[in-house]
Design a protein around this motif. Sequence first.
Motif, short mmCIF file in Angstrom:
data_model
loop_
_atom_site.label_atom_id
_atom_site.label_comp_id
_atom_site.label_asym_id
_atom_site.label_seq_id
_atom_site.Cartn_x
_atom_site.Cartn_y
_atom_site.Cartn_z
N ILE A 1 -0.30 -48.39 -7.74
CA ILE A 1 -0.72 -48.27 -9.15
C ILE A 1 -1.22 -49.64 -9.59
N THR A 2 -2.46 -49.70 -10.10
CA THR A 2 -3.12 -51.00 -10.28
C THR A 2 -3.65 -51.20 -11.70
N PRO A 3 -3.84 -52.47 -12.10
CA PRO A 3 -4.30 -52.79 -13.45
C PRO A 3 -5.82 -52.91 -13.53
N VAL B 1 -6.07 -62.57 -16.92
CA VAL B 1 -5.67 -62.84 -15.54
C VAL B 1 -4.18 -63.19 -15.63
N CYS B 2 -3.39 -62.63 -14.69
CA CYS B 2 -1.94 -62.84 -14.80
C CYS B 2 -1.58 -64.31 -14.57
N ILE B 3 -2.48 -65.10 -13.97
CA ILE B 3 -2.20 -66.51 -13.75
C ILE B 3 -3.17 -67.37 -14.57
N THR C 1 4.01 -49.64 -5.01
CA THR C 1 3.55 -51.01 -5.17
C THR C 1 2.72 -51.05 -6.45
N PHE C 2 3.18 -51.84 -7.40
CA PHE C 2 2.63 -51.80 -8.76
C PHE C 2 2.21 -53.20 -9.20
N THR C 3 1.03 -53.30 -9.80
CA THR C 3 0.64 -54.51 -10.52
C THR C 3 0.26 -54.08 -11.93
N GLY C 4 0.86 -54.77 -12.92
CA GLY C 4 0.58 -54.41 -14.30
C GLY C 4 1.55 -55.08 -15.24
N SER C 5 1.78 -54.46 -16.38
CA SER C 5 2.58 -55.09 -17.43
C SER C 5 4.08 -54.96 -17.16
N ARG C 6 4.83 -55.84 -17.80
CA ARG C 6 6.28 -55.82 -17.65
C ARG C 6 6.85 -54.50 -18.17
N LEU D 1 -3.44 -43.56 -4.40
CA LEU D 1 -3.86 -44.66 -5.27
C LEU D 1 -4.18 -44.14 -6.67
N LYS D 2 -3.58 -44.79 -7.68
CA LYS D 2 -3.98 -44.51 -9.06
C LYS D 2 -4.48 -45.81 -9.68
N PRO D 3 -5.80 -45.98 -9.73
CA PRO D 3 -6.33 -47.20 -10.36
C PRO D 3 -6.20 -47.13 -11.88
N ALA D 4 -6.42 -48.26 -12.55
CA ALA D 4 -6.34 -48.29 -14.01
C ALA D 4 -7.36 -47.32 -14.59
N GLU D 5 -6.98 -46.62 -15.64
CA GLU D 5 -7.83 -45.54 -16.14
C GLU D 5 -9.14 -46.04 -16.76
N LEU D 6 -9.18 -47.31 -17.20
CA LEU D 6 -10.42 -47.82 -17.80
C LEU D 6 -11.37 -48.40 -16.75
N LEU E 1 6.85 -55.16 -7.67
CA LEU E 1 6.29 -55.30 -9.02
C LEU E 1 5.60 -56.65 -9.15
N GLU E 2 4.33 -56.63 -9.49
CA GLU E 2 3.57 -57.86 -9.79
C GLU E 2 3.25 -57.80 -11.28
N LEU E 3 3.97 -58.58 -12.08
CA LEU E 3 3.89 -58.43 -13.54
C LEU E 3 3.25 -59.66 -14.19
N GLY E 4 3.53 -59.87 -15.45
CA GLY E 4 2.81 -60.86 -16.24
C GLY E 4 3.37 -62.27 -16.15
N ASN E 5 2.78 -63.17 -16.96
CA ASN E 5 3.10 -64.58 -16.88
C ASN E 5 2.61 -65.27 -18.15
N ASP F 1 4.83 -65.15 -25.59
CA ASP F 1 4.50 -63.89 -24.92
C ASP F 1 3.18 -64.02 -24.16
N GLU F 2 2.99 -63.13 -23.20
CA GLU F 2 1.75 -63.20 -22.41
C GLU F 2 0.55 -62.88 -23.31
N ALA F 3 -0.37 -63.85 -23.45
CA ALA F 3 -1.53 -63.65 -24.35
C ALA F 3 -2.55 -62.70 -23.71
P1 NAD Z 1 -0.56 -51.70 -17.54
O1 NAD Z 1 0.86 -51.93 -17.19
O2 NAD Z 1 -0.88 -51.18 -18.89
O3 NAD Z 1 -1.22 -50.67 -16.52
C1 NAD Z 1 -1.17 -50.88 -15.13
C2 NAD Z 1 -1.24 -49.54 -14.42
O4 NAD Z 1 -0.04 -48.80 -14.70
C3 NAD Z 1 -2.40 -48.65 -14.87
O5 NAD Z 1 -2.94 -48.01 -13.75
C4 NAD Z 1 -1.71 -47.66 -15.78
O6 NAD Z 1 -2.39 -46.43 -15.91
C5 NAD Z 1 -0.37 -47.48 -15.08
N1 NAD Z 1 0.71 -46.92 -15.91
C6 NAD Z 1 0.86 -47.02 -17.26
N2 NAD Z 1 1.99 -46.36 -17.64
C7 NAD Z 1 2.55 -45.84 -16.52
C8 NAD Z 1 3.71 -45.07 -16.25
N3 NAD Z 1 4.54 -44.68 -17.23
N4 NAD Z 1 4.00 -44.73 -14.98
C9 NAD Z 1 3.18 -45.12 -13.97
N5 NAD Z 1 2.05 -45.85 -14.16
C10 NAD Z 1 1.74 -46.20 -15.41
O7 NAD Z 1 -1.32 -53.07 -17.25
P2 NAD Z 1 -2.84 -53.47 -17.52
O8 NAD Z 1 -3.06 -53.60 -18.98
O9 NAD Z 1 -3.77 -52.62 -16.73
O10 NAD Z 1 -2.86 -54.92 -16.84
C11 NAD Z 1 -2.41 -56.05 -17.49
C12 NAD Z 1 -1.06 -56.51 -16.98
O11 NAD Z 1 -1.07 -56.62 -15.58
C13 NAD Z 1 -0.69 -57.90 -17.50
O12 NAD Z 1 0.66 -57.91 -17.90
C14 NAD Z 1 -0.90 -58.78 -16.28
O13 NAD Z 1 -0.15 -59.96 -16.28
C15 NAD Z 1 -0.50 -57.87 -15.20
N6 NAD Z 1 -1.08 -58.35 -13.94
C16 NAD Z 1 -0.26 -58.92 -13.01
C17 NAD Z 1 -0.79 -59.40 -11.82
C18 NAD Z 1 0.08 -60.02 -10.77
O14 NAD Z 1 -0.38 -60.15 -9.64
N7 NAD Z 1 1.30 -60.40 -11.06
C19 NAD Z 1 -2.15 -59.29 -11.58
C20 NAD Z 1 -2.96 -58.70 -12.55
C21 NAD Z 1 -2.40 -58.23 -13.72
#
Ligand code: NAD
Length: 474
Positions: A147-149, A280-282, A224-229, A173-178, A246-250, A374-376
């Motif tokens: 699941i990717t951002p 960008v998370c970094i 394997t997830f990258t996205g928000s906390r 694979l479920k990419p970000a919806e946008l 989990l690869e989250l924010g910073n 907070d993460e801007a």
């Molecule tokens: P997001 O968490 O909103 O979405 C990420 C993915 O999760 C999307 O595909 C979304 O559809 C999916 N998702 C949302 N709700 C879900 C649920 N309940 N169950 C399963 N999947 C779900 O993040 P975003 O806005 O796309 O990306 C921004 C965030 O990603 C920031 O916090 C950024 O720091 C983080 N990020 C981290 C890294 C890293 O390597 N650490 C890299 C890039 C981005």
Amino acid sequence: MKDKLYIDGQWVDGGAADEIRNKYTGETIGVLPLARPTDVDRAIAAAQRAATIMANMPAYRRAEILHATAQSLRARREEVARVIAQEVGKGLKYARGEVDRAAGTFTFAAEEAKRIHGETVPLDAIPAGADHFGFWTRRPLGVIGAITPFNFPLNLVAHKVAPALAAGNSIVLKPAELTPLAAVLLCEILQGAGLPGGAINLVHGPGPDVGAPIVRDPRVAKITFTGSRAVGRIILQTAGIKKVTLELGNTAPVIVCEDADLDAAAERAALGAYYNSGQVCISVQRVYAAPSVQQDFCARFLGAAAKLGVGDPLLETTDVGPMISEQEAIRIDDWVREAKEQGATVLMGGTRERGLYSPTVLTDVDHHMKVVKDEAFAPVCNLMVADSFEQALARADDTDNGLQAAVFTRDIGRVFHAMKALNFGGLVINDTPSFRADHMPYGGNRQSGLGREGLRFAIEDMTNIQMVSIRLGS
Ligand code: NAD
């Protein structure tokens, strides 16, 4: 480009059509069907069947497919880059860089596929093992849910798909919806590279509808997830007994010491703060400069930031495009307004035109302000001063995040001091925290995540160790 879901080696229809837009012009650049619950179920079932094929595929063949994927990405560089630039709103030159990096990620994965191995274990170290011979090896997990951002819609997908395939797994694979279109192109390329049907399946739609069922499904061995906390926390709570990365924010900090090369520090920090609109998370969010260089650094940083091109991502000169949505630009505008009310000074920027937020430099800020704490995830950078190196380290570490941090100094003693004082997964010296090479171990401490990516490290997490003990002489 295909306008369908990719399931079991076929391009198939799903539910309602979803229009994917150019984030600068608002024009539709592609259409994909939203996946229905039955589509997600079929994708997981197909991946489960293909997992056996992948587990039995020899390493040289997995490597060939991954090399062919890298080659094809290089051959289609411009086409893929233009899709990324439009669906994210990222400057075309950075989108090209993302394609180059993704090709490199697949190349590293191809190389790693050939060196996944274990070692022998001296079982005769205990009397009960005196007549046993032991070794361990690595086995694929089976089905991996990825699941990717939105911010790196190709290379962050590559960081999940490439090691999963290198290790002999299959993927849903479920990419970000946008921003799903770069992932659609990647699936086309993997199909052309000879990947068996079902080894990668792409489903599209909102996280709670399409991502959550993958997370909960017991047929999926790892998420394997990258996205928000916030979403990372939900995943950890609902995944059940499976591996989770989990690869989250910073809120990445940079320390500028009095012995730093100020021109280099300012130029790199400004680029690190604003490219990809700070999404960008970094991305550089907090800078702590020594008092004796603060003014000089600040002037140079403002100069470097003012040189960045802002506007249409498809122009060669653009560094800072629109944010992913107008709502996101409104959000950061509110954060900056709140900081101003609390005493912050805006040295540059702070203006919004629909989704475009201008590179913004704040000073007179403190750690209680949302824009610092907070993460801007926006083109906003806070310039602060720290009285001593110790104070700079303490402030940089005063966060519950821990992905990457940076120090500009020529003093090796300070480097070793920073290693102990900064609880971050990555420490970058004389460059910004935005530096990442795709084969290095990469991931966050504290609330920034669990596990590490980077091909060798992701492969370790995408395999199970199997121990084999053989009793001799019977
Ligand atoms: P997001 O968490 O909103 O979405 C990420 C993915 O999760 C999307 O595909 C979304 O559809 C999916 N998702 C949302 N709700 C879900 C649920 N309940 N169950 C399963 N999947 C779900 O993040 P975003 O806005 O796309 O990306 C921004 C965030 O990603 C920031 O916090 C950024 O720091 C983080 N990020 C981290 C890294 C890293 O390597 N650490 C890299 C890039 C981005």
